[in-house]
Every structure is written in structure tokens, then in C-alpha cells.
Design a protein around this motif. Structure first.
Motif, PDB file in Angstrom:
ATOM      1  N   ILE A 108       0.854  -1.178   0.000  1.00  0.00           N
ATOM      2  CA  ILE A 108       0.000   0.000   0.000  1.00  0.00           C
ATOM      3  C   ILE A 108       0.892   1.231   0.000  1.00  0.00           C
ATOM      4  CG2 ILE A 108      -1.694   1.324   1.332  1.00  0.00           C
ATOM      5  CD1 ILE A 108      -2.719  -1.330   2.453  1.00  0.00           C
ATOM      6  N   THR A 109       0.670   2.129  -0.949  1.00  0.00           N
ATOM      7  CA  THR A 109       1.450   3.368  -1.033  1.00  0.00           C
ATOM      8  C   THR A 109       0.515   4.552  -0.843  1.00  0.00           C
ATOM      9  OG1 THR A 109       2.957   2.312  -2.603  1.00  0.00           O
ATOM     10  CG2 THR A 109       3.046   4.714  -2.441  1.00  0.00           C
ATOM     11  N   THR A 110       0.944   5.527  -0.028  1.00  0.00           N
ATOM     12  CA  THR A 110       0.098   6.678   0.281  1.00  0.00           C
ATOM     13  C   THR A 110       0.591   7.930  -0.438  1.00  0.00           C
ATOM     14  OG1 THR A 110       1.367   7.420   2.202  1.00  0.00           O
ATOM     15  CG2 THR A 110      -0.285   5.696   2.567  1.00  0.00           C
ATOM     16  N   GLU A 111      -0.217   8.952  -0.383  1.00  0.00           N
ATOM     17  CA  GLU A 111       0.066  10.218  -1.062  1.00  0.00           C
ATOM     18  C   GLU A 111       1.356  10.850  -0.567  1.00  0.00           C
ATOM     19  OE1 GLU A 111      -3.072  13.415  -2.765  1.00  0.00           O
ATOM     20  OE2 GLU A 111      -3.083  13.103  -0.597  1.00  0.00           O
ATOM     21  N   SER A 112       1.660  10.671   0.710  1.00  0.00           N
ATOM     22  CA  SER A 112       2.882  11.262   1.272  1.00  0.00           C
ATOM     23  C   SER A 112       4.119  10.423   0.982  1.00  0.00           C
ATOM     24  CB  SER A 112       2.730  11.443   2.783  1.00  0.00           C
ATOM     25  OG  SER A 112       2.710  10.182   3.434  1.00  0.00           O
ATOM     26  N   GLY A 113       3.956   9.284   0.316  1.00  0.00           N
ATOM     27  CA  GLY A 113       5.096   8.440  -0.033  1.00  0.00           C
ATOM     28  C   GLY A 113       5.354   7.296   0.921  1.00  0.00           C
ATOM     29  N   LYS A 114       4.517   7.104   1.920  1.00  0.00           N
ATOM     30  CA  LYS A 114       4.689   5.993   2.843  1.00  0.00           C
ATOM     31  C   LYS A 114       4.217   4.688   2.182  1.00  0.00           C
ATOM     32  CE  LYS A 114       4.154   8.710   7.080  1.00  0.00           C
ATOM     33  NZ  LYS A 114       4.118  10.020   6.398  1.00  0.00           N
ATOM     34  N   THR A 115       4.877   3.585   2.537  1.00  0.00           N
ATOM     35  CA  THR A 115       4.468   2.277   2.021  1.00  0.00           C
ATOM     36  C   THR A 115       4.307   1.300   3.170  1.00  0.00           C
ATOM     37  OG1 THR A 115       6.757   1.537   1.702  1.00  0.00           O
ATOM     38  CG2 THR A 115       5.662   2.605  -0.170  1.00  0.00           C
ATOM     39  N   LEU A 116       3.315   0.453   3.068  1.00  0.00           N
ATOM     40  CA  LEU A 116       3.089  -0.610   4.041  1.00  0.00           C
ATOM     41  C   LEU A 116       3.010  -1.925   3.287  1.00  0.00           C
ATOM     42  CD1 LEU A 116       2.386  -1.665   6.906  1.00  0.00           C
ATOM     43  CD2 LEU A 116      -0.020  -1.299   6.312  1.00  0.00           C
ATOM     44  N   ARG A 117       3.870  -2.880   3.635  1.00  0.00           N
ATOM     45  CA  ARG A 117       3.842  -4.211   3.044  1.00  0.00           C
ATOM     46  C   ARG A 117       3.356  -5.184   4.112  1.00  0.00           C
ATOM     47  NH1 ARG A 117       9.009  -5.991   1.899  1.00  0.00           N
ATOM     48  NH2 ARG A 117       8.216  -7.342   0.240  1.00  0.00           N
ATOM     49  N   SER A 118       2.157  -5.714   3.931  1.00  0.00           N
ATOM     50  CA  SER A 118       1.547  -6.547   4.965  1.00  0.00           C
ATOM     51  C   SER A 118       0.671  -7.607   4.336  1.00  0.00           C
ATOM     52  CB  SER A 118       0.703  -5.692   5.923  1.00  0.00           C
ATOM     53  OG  SER A 118      -0.515  -5.311   5.309  1.00  0.00           O
ATOM     54  N   THR A 119       0.190  -8.553   5.172  1.00  0.00           N
ATOM     55  CA  THR A 119      -0.807  -9.504   4.718  1.00  0.00           C
ATOM     56  C   THR A 119      -2.144  -8.784   4.574  1.00  0.00           C
ATOM     57  OG1 THR A 119      -1.196 -10.117   7.028  1.00  0.00           O
ATOM     58  CG2 THR A 119       0.294 -11.515   5.771  1.00  0.00           C
ATOM     59  N   ALA A 141      -6.225  -4.520   5.676  1.00  0.00           N
ATOM     60  CA  ALA A 141      -5.465  -3.966   4.551  1.00  0.00           C
ATOM     61  C   ALA A 141      -6.056  -4.397   3.216  1.00  0.00           C
ATOM     62  CB  ALA A 141      -4.002  -4.398   4.653  1.00  0.00           C
ATOM     63  N   GLY A 142      -6.528  -5.653   3.132  1.00  0.00           N
ATOM     64  CA  GLY A 142      -7.077  -6.164   1.887  1.00  0.00           C
ATOM     65  C   GLY A 142      -8.416  -5.565   1.510  1.00  0.00           C
ATOM     66  N   GLU A 143      -9.072  -4.864   2.431  1.00  0.00           N
ATOM     67  CA  GLU A 143     -10.367  -4.251   2.142  1.00  0.00           C
ATOM     68  C   GLU A 143     -10.228  -2.801   1.687  1.00  0.00           C
ATOM     69  OE1 GLU A 143     -12.396  -4.740   5.826  1.00  0.00           O
ATOM     70  OE2 GLU A 143     -12.851  -6.866   5.496  1.00  0.00           O
ATOM     71  N   LEU A 144      -9.021  -2.254   1.787  1.00  0.00           N
ATOM     72  CA  LEU A 144      -8.801  -0.863   1.382  1.00  0.00           C
ATOM     73  C   LEU A 144      -8.709  -0.760  -0.134  1.00  0.00           C
ATOM     74  CD1 LEU A 144      -6.087  -0.013   4.057  1.00  0.00           C
ATOM     75  CD2 LEU A 144      -8.438   0.858   4.030  1.00  0.00           C
ATOM     76  N   VAL A 145      -9.089   0.388  -0.670  1.00  0.00           N
ATOM     77  CA  VAL A 145      -8.998   0.644  -2.111  1.00  0.00           C
ATOM     78  C   VAL A 145      -8.326   1.991  -2.318  1.00  0.00           C
ATOM     79  CG1 VAL A 145     -11.056  -0.718  -2.639  1.00  0.00           C
ATOM     80  CG2 VAL A 145     -11.280   1.731  -2.197  1.00  0.00           C
ATOM     81  N   VAL A 146      -7.845   2.205  -3.525  1.00  0.00           N
ATOM     82  CA  VAL A 146      -7.224   3.483  -3.870  1.00  0.00           C
ATOM     83  C   VAL A 146      -8.229   4.610  -3.643  1.00  0.00           C
ATOM     84  CG1 VAL A 146      -6.272   4.849  -5.755  1.00  0.00           C
ATOM     85  CG2 VAL A 146      -5.632   2.456  -5.518  1.00  0.00           C
ATOM     86  N   GLY A 147      -7.788   5.657  -2.971  1.00  0.00           N
ATOM     87  CA  GLY A 147      -8.668   6.773  -2.619  1.00  0.00           C
ATOM     88  C   GLY A 147      -9.063   6.771  -1.156  1.00  0.00           C
ATOM     89  N   SER A 154      -1.942   3.793  -4.387  1.00  0.00           N
ATOM     90  CA  SER A 154      -1.797   2.528  -5.120  1.00  0.00           C
ATOM     91  C   SER A 154      -1.808   1.348  -4.152  1.00  0.00           C
ATOM     92  CB  SER A 154      -0.511   2.505  -5.949  1.00  0.00           C
ATOM     93  OG  SER A 154       0.630   2.382  -5.126  1.00  0.00           O
ATOM     94  N   ILE A 155      -2.330   0.215  -4.639  1.00  0.00           N
ATOM     95  CA  ILE A 155      -2.321  -1.058  -3.910  1.00  0.00           C
ATOM     96  C   ILE A 155      -1.960  -2.133  -4.925  1.00  0.00           C
ATOM     97  CG2 ILE A 155      -3.652  -2.719  -2.561  1.00  0.00           C
ATOM     98  CD1 ILE A 155      -5.489  -0.456  -1.702  1.00  0.00           C
ATOM     99  N   GLU A 156      -0.956  -2.946  -4.609  1.00  0.00           N
ATOM    100  CA  GLU A 156      -0.541  -3.979  -5.547  1.00  0.00           C
ATOM    101  C   GLU A 156      -0.032  -5.213  -4.814  1.00  0.00           C
ATOM    102  OE1 GLU A 156       2.490  -2.186  -7.913  1.00  0.00           O
ATOM    103  OE2 GLU A 156       3.538  -1.363  -6.185  1.00  0.00           O
TER     104      GLU A 156
END
Length: 549
Positions: A228-239, A253-259, A370-372
Motif C-alpha cells: 500500500i502506497t500513500t500520497e505522502s510516499g509511505k508504504t506498508l507491506r503486509s498480509t 489492509a485487503g479491504e482498502l482501495v485506492v482513494g 496505489s495497492i498492488e
């Protein structure tokens, strides 16, 4: 000291554990949908209504060929009541939420200084220790009288290395020196300071920064991750099932969407005393003092230190300072008892902060851009002391997966574990090859009598310290691990299967397991509830040797 009824303070004894499924979003259809979405797209929902045998075959195929990620798109939360020693085993074989090893955790010292370590580094320091760069190899040269020669040997790691017999001492010493040069060793030791680390966490009501002690660092196994990448540039890599704090509350985390927005580390302007006129402050003070008799019990707990005091020694404290949020100044929910020393310290600190102005640390919204998918790798998690149970992972507020009852914030009740006659008492054999067998009647009676006596004595000592004004977090040290505790545990089907493979014995298991009986009881009850929710997945788990995909 306490408002607990006297009858509840008499020791009681139980021989069983309890597991309750309190909420879930879990069905075989979740697995089928996740597996088919890559090929059928939106039509994957229609595919669920088709041939049941085809669905059964697909789940069995996924299980057999170790395609694990479709089994993660579900969630189950259990409420578990068991002896404390069971939870220590539970923490070692963790099921549930986790983050990648390179995730940076924000640590905070008592003086407020921040630093970051990756969670993989924390795990290594916590469990393995650190290298002190001193030679770990021992041994040397000795005279072998029977052979009439010099013996060279070195102890390296946990093994003795025999280097041979030599005609003279110099040759033997040279062999030892050469071995040590080729096999440099370092000694590992654990740093107690690591065990005292605190993380930065956040009050989930005010979103202001706080500190919380780390209870454990857990290696959770290789799992599928998303980024998961945020507008401020933070990233979270998780299950996908790791809980992330959002402005609307906790979300997987899996229920979140871009925006969507998540809460991340940030700052807000520090409140100023000038914002609250003196006349208004006096009026708030009068109103607050009028609530004392109604909101403070005759004996109550200070919400800051946790100790019990008579009403005369307690004041009503604004949990969120008046200058911090004037809208909560006349809100009863923002009032809590505080002892005079704690109240004076807190008030002085608030006044000093207000006079300094500037900014204070607070969680702020950060929009997802972004979420990938991000592959599979070893994952980790923290267990953090309450009351908030959250921490910063790469600057984003996430939750730890277990909330166990805390002896810091409530008085622990005297419910203790005593095994019944079905519990095998005698261990025979050596480690790795041992078995448990039935105990004699005399042994059973001895276990029951000694346990009950020691429990009663320990709890009496606990009550004596509480009555003398000792803090709960200190007094609880005398309580045994046979005390019942409770916790919420959240997991998905894949992580639960991993847990069951390790913590239950079963005739269909390809890999034998030798769990302690008490944690096996917990596993059996969790499995019973899960089998009702996902019968096809459970059947495939058994048919394929009870090995998690």
C-alpha cells in the motif's frame, strides 16, 4: 481497594478451556471467488452457484498444490479463555496478521526520542541476541600421555572439533590458530535493553501520540503480501488481513482501495492557553468539581497510574486537555479519576506545552494512491501492551493481532487451571521421542492438592499487596501461569491451518506434532468452529495431510 464482590475473590478451579467464535467473514465461497477471479473476473460470483463437485475439486487442487493466497480472503475472531501458559505457546506459534521484515518500527524512549529499527532486526535482537565480536571457539592444545603426542581440539559453536595428534606443541598450536582463522566465531548475547523497548502508538480516541511497551516480537512464517502506497510516499507491506487504522476505524489492509485514507504519523498545532479565556476556564473548573461525587466512586482507580485511592485523594481529570479540545471540556466521557500526584504532574506538563506553542505528534489522514500484490516472504508481528495495542509500521498506524487481558489495568480474578484425570501426567522417553502416559491416582491427587494450595497462597499474596497500595502491574508478578486469562485472536483460514498443523495431533497428519495438551484443546475447539464455516476447505485440509498451503 476494589469493588469486586467477595465471592468472586475466592479461588476457583477449572480443567477446561473455552473458545467462542465471536465474529467471522469466512466461507468456502471466499476461497472459490479468490481463486477464480483471475480467470473469470466479475463472473466469478456466478461461478460459485455452479457444480458443487467442481468447487470441491478446485479447493482440493489449491490445497494439494500449495496455492495459499485464496485461503487468506476471510476472517475469524475467537474469544479464548485459557491458562496464561497456553497464551505463551499461542504467541510462539502465531496465527494472524503480520508485516514484511523490512518494515521499520518507530521506537520511542522515555525522554521522547524517536528511532527506527526494522521488525526483522527487532526479532533477531529480541530472540537471538547480538554479536559481541569475541571469539566463540574455545579449546586448545593438551598433552596426550597414552599416545605420547600433543592433541589439538577446538570447541566451535556447540560442537567439539578434533584436529588430530602432533609431534610437537608448536604444530598443534598452529593447527588451532589455522582453524580459528578459517572459522571466525562471534558470541551472541541478549541485550536486556532491547526487552525494555517501547513503540510509538496512538490514543485511538484523541489520535495523540503515546508510548507502549513491546511484549513480544514474532516470526509469523512466509506469507503473501500486498503493498500500500500513500500520497505522502509511505508504504506498508503486509498480509491482507492486517488491521490498519483509518479515519473511520480499523479496517483490514485487503479491504482498502485506492482513494481511501489511512492514519499515519503527523503533527498538529500545539494548543495554547490563550485559546481559553480565564473566565471560561474557571467556569469549566466549577462544573468539573460538581461532578466529583457522582463520577468518582468511594474507592476508585487513577486512570494514569492505575492505583486505587479513596475519593478524597482523587480529582476529576480531563483526559483530553481543555486547551486541546474545548468541545470536550463539558463531556462526562472525557472525565476520569486521577490521584493528586499524577494530576499535578499532568497539569504542569499541559501548561508547559501550552506555553511553548509549536506542534505535537498526532495521527493524520494520508490518502492511498496505489495497492498492488508484492510476492511472498517471511513476515513478523509485534505484541504491544495496552490499552491501545497499535504501533507505527513505516509510519502507518497498524494493530497487533492479539488483545490479551491486562493485569496492569484491572484486578485479575482467581480462576485457576487444575488438570482433570483425562490429562496424562507422566513423561517417558527423551526430548523428541517422549510420550505421555497416565498418572497414578496418588499423582493425580498430589497435582490437584499442591496446585490448589499454591494458587490460593499466591492469590492471597497478590491481594495483600493490592490492599497495601502496590500497583497492579507490580503485584501481579506473584501470580502463577496457571491463572486463567482471556484474549481475542483474529486469523484467516490459511494461518489457522498452519496453527492446527503445529498444535494438534491427528491421525491424518503427514507431519507428526507433539503439542502440549492444553493448547491442543484450544486448537481443537477453534477447528470445530472453523469446520462448520468452511466444510470443503476443512475436508481438503484433512485429505492433504493437514499441511497448510
Amino acid at each position: 481497594m476494589t469493588d469486586t464482590p467477595a465471592d468472586d475473590l475466592k479461588p476457583s478451579f477449572r480443567s477446561d478451556v473455552s473458545v467462542e467464535l465471536v465474529k467471522h467473514s469466512a466461507a468456502d465461497s471466499d476461497v472459490l471467488w479468490a481463486a477464480r477471479v483471475s480467470t473469470a473476473g466479475e463472473q466469478s460470483l456466478e461461478e460459485l452457484q455452479k457444480d458443487p463437485e467442481r468447487s470441491k475439486g478446485l479447493i482440493n487442487y489449491l490445497m494439494r498444490d500449495r496455492h495459499g493466497s485464496p485461503f487468506e480472503h476471510n476472517s475469524m475472531t475467537f474469544f479464548i479463555s485459557a491458562p496464561i501458559f497456553v497464551f505463551r505457546e499461542f504467541m510462539r506459534h502465531r496465527v494472524g496478521w503480520c508485516v514484511a521484515g523490512d518494515t521499520e518500527i518507530t521506537l520511542e524512549s522515555e525522554a521522547g526520542r524517536l528511532r527506527r529499527r526494522t521488525i526483522a532486526e527487532l526479532y533477531e535482537l529480541w530472540h537471538l541476541g547480538v554479536e559481541d565480536r569475541l571469539p566463540h571457539s574455545a579449546g586448545g592444545v593438551t598433552w596426550h600421555s597414552r599416545a605420547g603426542k600433543w592433541t589439538a581440539q577446538v570447541r566451535h559453536g556447540e560442537k567439539n572439533q578434533y584436529l588430530g595428534l602432533y609431534e610437537n606443541r608448536e604444530a598443534a598450536e598452529s593447527a588451532v590458530a589455522e582453524y580459528r582463522e578459517l572459522h571466525p566465531g562471534t558470541r551472541l548475547h541478549k541485550l536486556e535493553s532491547v526487552r525494555r523497548n517501547h513503540v510509538r502508538c496512538y490514543d485511538e480516541e484523541t489520535l495523540l501520540a503515546r508510548r507502549a511497551r513491546i511484549v513480544d516480537v514474532i516470526e509469523s512464517g512466509v506469507k503473501q503480501l500486498i503493498r500500500i502506497t500513500t500520497e505522502s510516499g509511505k508504504t506498508l507491506r503486509s498480509t491482507v488481513d492486517h488491521a490498519v487504522l483509518t479515519p473511520e476505524g480499523w479496517c483490514k489492509a485487503g479491504e482498502l482501495v485506492v482513494g481511501d485514507a489511512v492514519l499515519a504519523e503527523g503533527t498538529t498545532p500545539r494548543p495554547s492557553e490563550a485559546q481559553v479565556p480565564p473566565s471560561l476556564r474557571r467556569g469549566i473548573g466549577v462544573w468539573t468539581s460538581m461532578q466529583r461525587e457522582r463520577l468518582i466512586k468511594e474507592t476508585d482507580s487513577c486512570h494514569l497510574c492505575g492505583r486505587d485511592f479513596p475519593r478524597a485523594e482523587l480529582a476529576l481529570d480531563h483526559v483530553v486537555p481543555v486547551a486541546g479540545d474545548l468541545t470536550q471540556a463539558l463531556d462526562e466521557r472525557n472525565l476520569a479519576p486521577a490521584c493528586e500526584p499524577c494530576h499535578a504532574v499532568k497539569s504542569a506538563g499541559e501548561q508547559a506545552q501550552a506555553q511553548r506553542g509549536g506542534e505535537i505528534a498526532k495521527a493524520v489522514a494520508d490518502r492511498i494512491v496505489s495497492i498492488e500484490q508484492d510476492g511472498e516472504e517471511m513476515t513478523y508481528d509485534l505484541s504491544v501492551e495496552g490499552p491501545w495495542h497499535n504501533f507505527l509500521a513505516n509510519g502507518i498506524v497498524v494493530h497487533n493481532s492479539y488483545n490479551e487481558e491486562s493485569g496492569r489495568y484491572r484486578e485479575l480474578l482467581p480462576h485457576f487451571y487444575v488438570p482433570d484425570e483425562s490429562r496424562k501426567l507422566v513423561q517417558e522417553g527423551r526430548p523428541g521421542k517422549y510420550v505421555f502416559v497416565e498418572g497414578t491416582q496418588a499423582q493425580q491427587e498430589l497435582v490437584g492438592r499442591v496446585m490448589e494450595d499454591s494458587y490460593a497462597h499466591a492469590y492471597e499474596a497478590y491481594q495483600e499487596m493490592l490492599a497495601a497500595g502496590v500497583a497492579r502491574e507490580v503485584a501481579r508478578a506473584v501470580l502463577p501461569v496457571g491463572l486463567f486469562s482471556s484474549m481475542y485472536a483474529t486469523c484467516n483460514a490459511r494461518s489457522l491451518m498452519h496453527f492446527l498443523g503445529l498444535r494438534t495431533q491427528h491421525e491424518l497428519a503427514k507431519v507428526p506434532s507433539f503439542p502440549q495438551r492444553e493448547i491442543e484443546m484450544v486448537g481443537e475447539r477453534m477447528e470445530t468452529e472453523w469446520a462448520k464455516l468452511m466444510p470443503l476447505t476443512h475436508a481438503a485440509f484433512n485429505a492433504n495431510g493437514r499441511v497448510a498451503p
